[in-house]
Design a protein around this motif. Structure first.
Motif, PDB file in Angstrom:
ATOM      1  N   ALA A 151       0.837  -1.194   0.000  1.00 54.84           N
ATOM      2  CA  ALA A 151       0.000   0.000   0.000  1.00 54.84           C
ATOM      3  C   ALA A 151       0.875   1.248   0.000  1.00 54.84           C
ATOM      4  CB  ALA A 151      -0.902  -0.011   1.231  1.00 54.84           C
ATOM      5  N   PRO A 152       0.295   2.414  -0.282  1.00 55.06           N
ATOM      6  CA  PRO A 152       1.073   3.658  -0.219  1.00 55.06           C
ATOM      7  C   PRO A 152       1.752   3.876   1.127  1.00 55.06           C
ATOM      8  CG  PRO A 152      -0.990   4.039  -1.368  1.00 55.06           C
ATOM      9  CD  PRO A 152      -1.054   2.646  -0.842  1.00 55.06           C
ATOM     10  N   SER A 153       1.182   3.333   2.203  1.00 54.91           N
ATOM     11  CA  SER A 153       1.794   3.450   3.530  1.00 54.91           C
ATOM     12  C   SER A 153       3.008   2.553   3.706  1.00 54.91           C
ATOM     13  CB  SER A 153       0.754   3.084   4.598  1.00 54.91           C
ATOM     14  OG  SER A 153       0.397   1.712   4.498  1.00 54.91           O
ATOM     15  N   GLY A 154       3.202   1.615   2.771  1.00 46.40           N
ATOM     16  CA  GLY A 154       4.280   0.651   2.880  1.00 46.40           C
ATOM     17  C   GLY A 154       3.850  -0.683   3.445  1.00 46.40           C
ATOM     18  N   ALA A 155       2.613  -0.762   3.961  1.00 43.65           N
ATOM     19  CA  ALA A 155       2.105  -2.009   4.529  1.00 43.65           C
ATOM     20  C   ALA A 155       1.843  -3.023   3.429  1.00 43.65           C
ATOM     21  CB  ALA A 155       0.827  -1.754   5.317  1.00 43.65           C
ATOM     22  N   ARG A 156       2.160  -4.278   3.716  1.00 43.39           N
ATOM     23  CA  ARG A 156       1.893  -5.337   2.754  1.00 43.39           C
ATOM     24  C   ARG A 156       0.423  -5.743   2.826  1.00 43.39           C
ATOM     25  NH1 ARG A 156       5.483 -10.645   1.256  1.00 43.39           N
ATOM     26  NH2 ARG A 156       3.884 -11.761   0.064  1.00 43.39           N
ATOM     27  N   VAL A 157      -0.184  -5.899   1.665  1.00 43.96           N
ATOM     28  CA  VAL A 157      -1.585  -6.313   1.565  1.00 43.96           C
ATOM     29  C   VAL A 157      -1.618  -7.714   0.979  1.00 43.96           C
ATOM     30  CG1 VAL A 157      -3.831  -5.826   0.516  1.00 43.96           C
ATOM     31  CG2 VAL A 157      -2.349  -3.934   1.243  1.00 43.96           C
ATOM     32  N   GLU A 158      -2.184  -8.648   1.717  1.00 43.73           N
ATOM     33  CA  GLU A 158      -2.222 -10.034   1.272  1.00 43.73           C
ATOM     34  C   GLU A 158      -3.230 -10.220   0.147  1.00 43.73           C
ATOM     35  OE1 GLU A 158      -0.211 -12.420   2.088  1.00 43.73           O
ATOM     36  OE2 GLU A 158       0.846 -11.219   3.576  1.00 43.73           O
ATOM     37  N   LEU A 159      -2.809 -10.898  -0.910  1.00 44.98           N
ATOM     38  CA  LEU A 159      -3.680 -11.232  -2.033  1.00 44.98           C
ATOM     39  C   LEU A 159      -3.716 -12.735  -2.221  1.00 44.98           C
ATOM     40  CD1 LEU A 159      -2.515  -8.667  -4.762  1.00 44.98           C
ATOM     41  CD2 LEU A 159      -4.493  -8.455  -3.247  1.00 44.98           C
ATOM     42  N   SER A 160      -4.874 -13.249  -2.582  1.00 41.70           N
ATOM     43  CA  SER A 160      -4.938 -14.648  -3.003  1.00 41.70           C
ATOM     44  C   SER A 160      -4.293 -14.754  -4.381  1.00 41.70           C
ATOM     45  CB  SER A 160      -6.386 -15.124  -3.057  1.00 41.70           C
ATOM     46  OG  SER A 160      -7.061 -14.516  -4.146  1.00 41.70           O
ATOM     47  N   ASP A 200     -16.603 -10.785 -11.776  1.00 38.85           N
ATOM     48  CA  ASP A 200     -17.155  -9.670 -11.010  1.00 38.85           C
ATOM     49  C   ASP A 200     -16.843  -9.831  -9.521  1.00 38.85           C
ATOM     50  OD1 ASP A 200     -18.361  -8.463 -13.297  1.00 38.85           O
ATOM     51  OD2 ASP A 200     -19.993  -9.912 -13.163  1.00 38.85           O
ATOM     52  N   VAL A 201     -16.911 -11.060  -9.026  1.00 41.12           N
ATOM     53  CA  VAL A 201     -16.584 -11.324  -7.634  1.00 41.12           C
ATOM     54  C   VAL A 201     -15.119 -11.008  -7.368  1.00 41.12           C
ATOM     55  CG1 VAL A 201     -16.359 -13.121  -5.880  1.00 41.12           C
ATOM     56  CG2 VAL A 201     -18.388 -13.050  -7.346  1.00 41.12           C
ATOM     57  N   LEU A 202     -14.241 -11.437  -8.277  1.00 39.40           N
ATOM     58  CA  LEU A 202     -12.814 -11.185  -8.099  1.00 39.40           C
ATOM     59  C   LEU A 202     -12.504  -9.694  -8.143  1.00 39.40           C
ATOM     60  CD1 LEU A 202     -11.236 -14.037 -10.239  1.00 39.40           C
ATOM     61  CD2 LEU A 202     -11.229 -13.838  -7.751  1.00 39.40           C
ATOM     62  N   VAL A 203     -13.149  -8.966  -9.041  1.00 39.33           N
ATOM     63  CA  VAL A 203     -12.948  -7.517  -9.104  1.00 39.33           C
ATOM     64  C   VAL A 203     -13.398  -6.877  -7.794  1.00 39.33           C
ATOM     65  CG1 VAL A 203     -13.731  -5.384 -10.199  1.00 39.33           C
ATOM     66  CG2 VAL A 203     -13.039  -7.322 -11.608  1.00 39.33           C
ATOM     67  N   SER A 204     -14.538  -7.315  -7.270  1.00 40.62           N
ATOM     68  CA  SER A 204     -15.037  -6.775  -6.010  1.00 40.62           C
ATOM     69  C   SER A 204     -14.048  -7.047  -4.880  1.00 40.62           C
ATOM     70  CB  SER A 204     -16.399  -7.391  -5.683  1.00 40.62           C
ATOM     71  OG  SER A 204     -16.877  -6.939  -4.435  1.00 40.62           O
ATOM     72  N   ARG A 205     -13.511  -8.255  -4.828  1.00 36.84           N
ATOM     73  CA  ARG A 205     -12.512  -8.590  -3.809  1.00 36.84           C
ATOM     74  C   ARG A 205     -11.276  -7.717  -3.941  1.00 36.84           C
ATOM     75  NH1 ARG A 205     -11.874 -14.957  -4.435  1.00 36.84           N
ATOM     76  NH2 ARG A 205      -9.713 -14.373  -4.019  1.00 36.84           N
ATOM     77  N   LEU A 206     -10.808  -7.551  -5.170  1.00 38.67           N
ATOM     78  CA  LEU A 206      -9.605  -6.761  -5.400  1.00 38.67           C
ATOM     79  C   LEU A 206      -9.841  -5.297  -5.042  1.00 38.67           C
ATOM     80  CD1 LEU A 206      -6.693  -6.709  -6.364  1.00 38.67           C
ATOM     81  CD2 LEU A 206      -7.537  -6.474  -8.722  1.00 38.67           C
ATOM     82  N   ARG A 207     -11.002  -4.774  -5.373  1.00 37.86           N
ATOM     83  CA  ARG A 207     -11.322  -3.394  -5.007  1.00 37.86           C
ATOM     84  C   ARG A 207     -11.258  -3.208  -3.490  1.00 37.86           C
ATOM     85  NH1 ARG A 207     -16.375  -2.422  -9.168  1.00 37.86           N
ATOM     86  NH2 ARG A 207     -15.256  -1.150 -10.714  1.00 37.86           N
ATOM     87  N   LYS A 209      -9.446  -4.865  -1.370  1.00 37.81           N
ATOM     88  CA  LYS A 209      -8.049  -4.892  -0.943  1.00 37.81           C
ATOM     89  C   LYS A 209      -7.348  -3.573  -1.262  1.00 37.81           C
ATOM     90  CE  LYS A 209      -7.953  -9.232   0.479  1.00 37.81           C
ATOM     91  NZ  LYS A 209      -7.196 -10.296  -0.197  1.00 37.81           N
ATOM     92  N   LEU A 210      -7.731  -2.929  -2.368  1.00 31.45           N
ATOM     93  CA  LEU A 210      -7.112  -1.676  -2.791  1.00 31.45           C
ATOM     94  C   LEU A 210      -7.782  -0.450  -2.154  1.00 31.45           C
ATOM     95  CD1 LEU A 210      -6.740  -2.427  -6.619  1.00 31.45           C
ATOM     96  CD2 LEU A 210      -4.876  -2.296  -4.950  1.00 31.45           C
ATOM     97  N   GLY A 211      -8.829  -0.679  -1.354  1.00 32.35           N
ATOM     98  CA  GLY A 211      -9.562   0.452  -0.789  1.00 32.35           C
ATOM     99  C   GLY A 211     -10.223   1.291  -1.855  1.00 32.35           C
ATOM    100  N   ASP A 212     -10.625   0.645  -2.935  1.00 34.23           N
ATOM    101  CA  ASP A 212     -11.136   1.332  -4.122  1.00 34.23           C
ATOM    102  C   ASP A 212     -12.654   1.462  -4.048  1.00 34.23           C
ATOM    103  OD1 ASP A 212     -10.993   2.564  -6.607  1.00 34.23           O
ATOM    104  OD2 ASP A 212     -11.058   0.677  -7.717  1.00 34.23           O
ATOM    105  N   ASP A 213     -13.149   2.081  -2.964  1.00 32.04           N
ATOM    106  CA  ASP A 213     -14.593   2.154  -2.745  1.00 32.04           C
ATOM    107  C   ASP A 213     -15.303   2.975  -3.815  1.00 32.04           C
ATOM    108  OD1 ASP A 213     -14.278   0.659  -0.438  1.00 32.04           O
ATOM    109  OD2 ASP A 213     -14.039   2.420   0.825  1.00 32.04           O
ATOM    110  N   GLU A 214     -14.636   3.975  -4.343  1.00 36.17           N
ATOM    111  CA  GLU A 214     -15.246   4.842  -5.353  1.00 36.17           C
ATOM    112  C   GLU A 214     -14.926   4.396  -6.773  1.00 36.17           C
ATOM    113  OE1 GLU A 214     -17.318   7.176  -4.445  1.00 36.17           O
ATOM    114  OE2 GLU A 214     -16.946   6.676  -2.338  1.00 36.17           O
ATOM    115  N   ALA A 215     -14.313   3.209  -6.900  1.00 31.69           N
ATOM    116  CA  ALA A 215     -13.943   2.671  -8.213  1.00 31.69           C
ATOM    117  C   ALA A 215     -13.084   3.656  -8.998  1.00 31.69           C
ATOM    118  CB  ALA A 215     -15.192   2.286  -9.011  1.00 31.69           C
ATOM    119  N   ALA A 216     -12.177   4.344  -8.291  1.00 35.92           N
ATOM    120  CA  ALA A 216     -11.277   5.281  -8.956  1.00 35.92           C
ATOM    121  C   ALA A 216     -10.150   4.558  -9.687  1.00 35.92           C
ATOM    122  CB  ALA A 216     -10.694   6.256  -7.936  1.00 35.92           C
ATOM    123  N   LEU A 217      -9.783   3.377  -9.192  1.00 32.13           N
ATOM    124  CA  LEU A 217      -8.717   2.602  -9.829  1.00 32.13           C
ATOM    125  C   LEU A 217      -9.278   1.654 -10.874  1.00 32.13           C
ATOM    126  CD1 LEU A 217      -6.510   1.708  -6.710  1.00 32.13           C
ATOM    127  CD2 LEU A 217      -6.214   3.590  -8.314  1.00 32.13           C
TER     128      LEU A 217
END
Length: 235
Positions: A151-160, A200-207, A209-217
């Motif tokens: 993440a931008p903070s440097g924290a590792r985000v776990e992904l499947s 669609d489920v995978l995109v939702s999961r990835l969003r 993880k990315l904190g992409d609530d507004e679908a900006a990414l």
């Protein structure tokens, strides 16, 4: 070379034996258990490269087991559901599964699914493709060699495994509209029927993880697919 170790969690003894035999005859070191308690003991006692997990188990729901395992481990998970139970498959993917099998299970499909999930963790770059170890976007860093997201903070985000491969598909094609079928090809290969909601489920999961609530990414292009809306730098 050490054989890949697969844990099969299936309460039907006949099916479990068939799956174990198929895997062992094709070079895998396979262990079979019949419920969630035995699954937990096996995971504590040894290291596995993949779990094949039935949804319907005595004394415990396979979906809950999937979610609990994913919360503490990135081990690939293939869930097993009854034929036609699309909602079970969708829920399984939402809980963090990497792929699924529908009953009755064919030996060839079992091997194909297992091999595909295994390959996702070890596939080399295509011949002639330049080595690019990191992708950077909107403050995030994806370490392609280490299969790690920061993440931008440097924290590792776990992904499947499936989430990682989907993100790689996006960063390889930034600011372009990509259809759902093409995303499946880029990230996971064939997965279920054309009407399946898995991408669609995978995109939702990835969003999430990315904190992409507004679908900006990751933007939804209605009726077509998705677009990774930010530029990507590679090094």
């Amino acid at each position: 070379m050490t054989a890949n170790r697969v844990l099969v969690v299936e309460d039907d003894p006949a099916l479990r034996i068939l799956m174990l035999r198929t895997l062992r005859e094709n070079g895998y070191e396979a262990t079979g258990v019949g419920d969630g308690v035995e699954m937990g003991r096996s995971l504590e006692a040894g290291t596995f490269d993949l779990v094949v997990l039935d949804i319907m188990l005595p004394g415990g729901n396979g979906l809950d087991l999937c979610r609990a395992l994913r919360a503490r481990s990135a081990i690939p998970i293939i869930i097993v559901s009854a034929r036609g139970e699309e909602m079970d498959r969708v829920l399984g993917l939402e809980m963090g599964a990497d792929d699924y099998l529908s009953k009755p299970i064919g030996q060839k499909e079992l091997l194909a699914r297992v091999r595909a999930v295994m390959r996702r963790g070890s596939a080399p770059a295509a011949a002639g493709e330049p080595r690019r170890d990191r992708a950077r976007f909107a403050g995030w860093t994806l370490d392609l060699r280490g299969r790690a997201l920061f993440a931008p903070s440097g924290a590792r985000v776990e992904l499947s495994g499936a989430e990682h491969d989907l993100l790689v598909g996006f960063v390889d094609h930034p600011q372009r509209v990509i259809g759902r079928e093409r995303l499946l090809e880029l990230s996971r290969g064939r997965l279920g029927e054309a009407t399946d909601r898995s991408i669609d489920v995978l995109v939702s999961r990835l969003r999430r993880k990315l904190g992409d609530d507004e679908a900006a990414l990751i933007r939804t292009v209605r009726g077509v697919g998705y677009s990774f809306a930010v530029p990507v730098e590679r090094d």
